[in-house]
Scaffold this active site. Sequence first.
Site, PDB file in Angstrom:
ATOM      1  N   ASP A  68       0.802  -1.223   0.000  1.00  0.00           N
ATOM      2  CA  ASP A  68       0.000   0.000   0.000  1.00  0.00           C
ATOM      3  C   ASP A  68       0.839   1.279   0.000  1.00  0.00           C
ATOM      4  O   ASP A  68       0.284   2.373   0.130  1.00  0.00           O
ATOM      5  CB  ASP A  68      -0.941   0.011   1.211  1.00  0.00           C
ATOM      6  N   ARG A  93       0.224  -1.819   7.571  1.00  0.00           N
ATOM      7  CA  ARG A  93       0.826  -0.627   6.966  1.00  0.00           C
ATOM      8  C   ARG A  93       1.815   0.079   7.891  1.00  0.00           C
ATOM      9  O   ARG A  93       2.402   1.096   7.498  1.00  0.00           O
ATOM     10  CB  ARG A  93      -0.277   0.361   6.546  1.00  0.00           C
ATOM     11  N   ARG A 139     -10.154   5.617  11.169  1.00  0.00           N
ATOM     12  CA  ARG A 139      -8.707   5.465  11.242  1.00  0.00           C
ATOM     13  C   ARG A 139      -8.091   6.414  12.280  1.00  0.00           C
ATOM     14  O   ARG A 139      -7.614   5.979  13.308  1.00  0.00           O
ATOM     15  CB  ARG A 139      -8.065   5.706   9.857  1.00  0.00           C
ATOM     16  N   HIS A 168     -11.581   7.312   5.095  1.00  0.00           N
ATOM     17  CA  HIS A 168     -10.683   8.463   5.228  1.00  0.00           C
ATOM     18  C   HIS A 168     -11.415   9.718   4.750  1.00  0.00           C
ATOM     19  O   HIS A 168     -12.266   9.639   3.850  1.00  0.00           O
ATOM     20  CB  HIS A 168      -9.436   8.293   4.351  1.00  0.00           C
ATOM     21  N   CYS A 264      -5.256   9.565  -2.970  1.00  0.00           N
ATOM     22  CA  CYS A 264      -4.521   8.600  -2.160  1.00  0.00           C
ATOM     23  C   CYS A 264      -3.091   8.418  -2.661  1.00  0.00           C
ATOM     24  O   CYS A 264      -2.185   8.119  -1.879  1.00  0.00           O
ATOM     25  CB  CYS A 264      -5.240   7.254  -2.146  1.00  0.00           C
TER      26      CYS A 264
END
Length: 271
Positions: A68, A93, A139, A168, A264
């Site tokens: 990612d 991550r 998150r 997000h 992103c």
Amino acid sequence: MPRSARPRRYLMCPPEHFKVTYSINPWMDPHKPVDVPLALAQWELLRDRYRALGHTVEELTPHAGLPDMVFSANGATVIDGRVLGAQFAHAERAEEAAEHLAWFRAHGFTDVTEPTHINEGEGDFAVTSSWILAGRGFRASPLSHGEAQEFFGRPVIGLDLVDPRYYHLDTALAVLDDAADDVMYYPGAFSPGSRAVLRRLFPDALIASEADAVALGMNAVSDGRHVLLPQGAVGLFEPLRERGYEPIGMDLGELLKGGGSVKCCTQELRP
């Protein structure tokens, strides 16, 4: 009347090791194969379009085992040349954070800090001239909002996300013109109180439909004139033109399998 573009500097990471082997958001399905050469080609078109528009693109070295990393917006937030690093919510991550901080320290950034609380960079921090808009609910820790305000010395506005598809802030809201505090957003992603805050702060905002939100149309990047956004968000193109912006549709369909699109993949390095 057409708006004016301002040169930007971005940090991106090629998806050389991109794949979906785990699921940490509703978009990710490990049973759907990823075409890595196609993902890389789509990413390169985005990078090259930025450069053709006069922007600078720096590249972060990808690492095997961190699929990612292509979603470089999550690695830090940079305002006034100051860098607030990320602390990821998911173990898959976590190691990305150190790679980002190492890049900044190696490239002349001297005011770099590791956060105490969970934040995923520009995934949940959006910057305008007046505020830092900060998402929470899936998150980022609410405690990260105070940490960002203290570090950057700018007012932070907390916004509650309530739909897991928009995990997000950058999947639910995009800054169109940071100097003019102009944004677009999808109301259904936010709690009633946060919708009321957005209406108060941005009474003239572009309001997106659910169809355009589902196409990840809010996951867009604007230089003040050109708005690069997923090509499937067709309902946004004419409203953007009516406001003086130039929408540019991008196909990042392979990266959408990981739950991300234009924004992103793009971290802004604000001087």
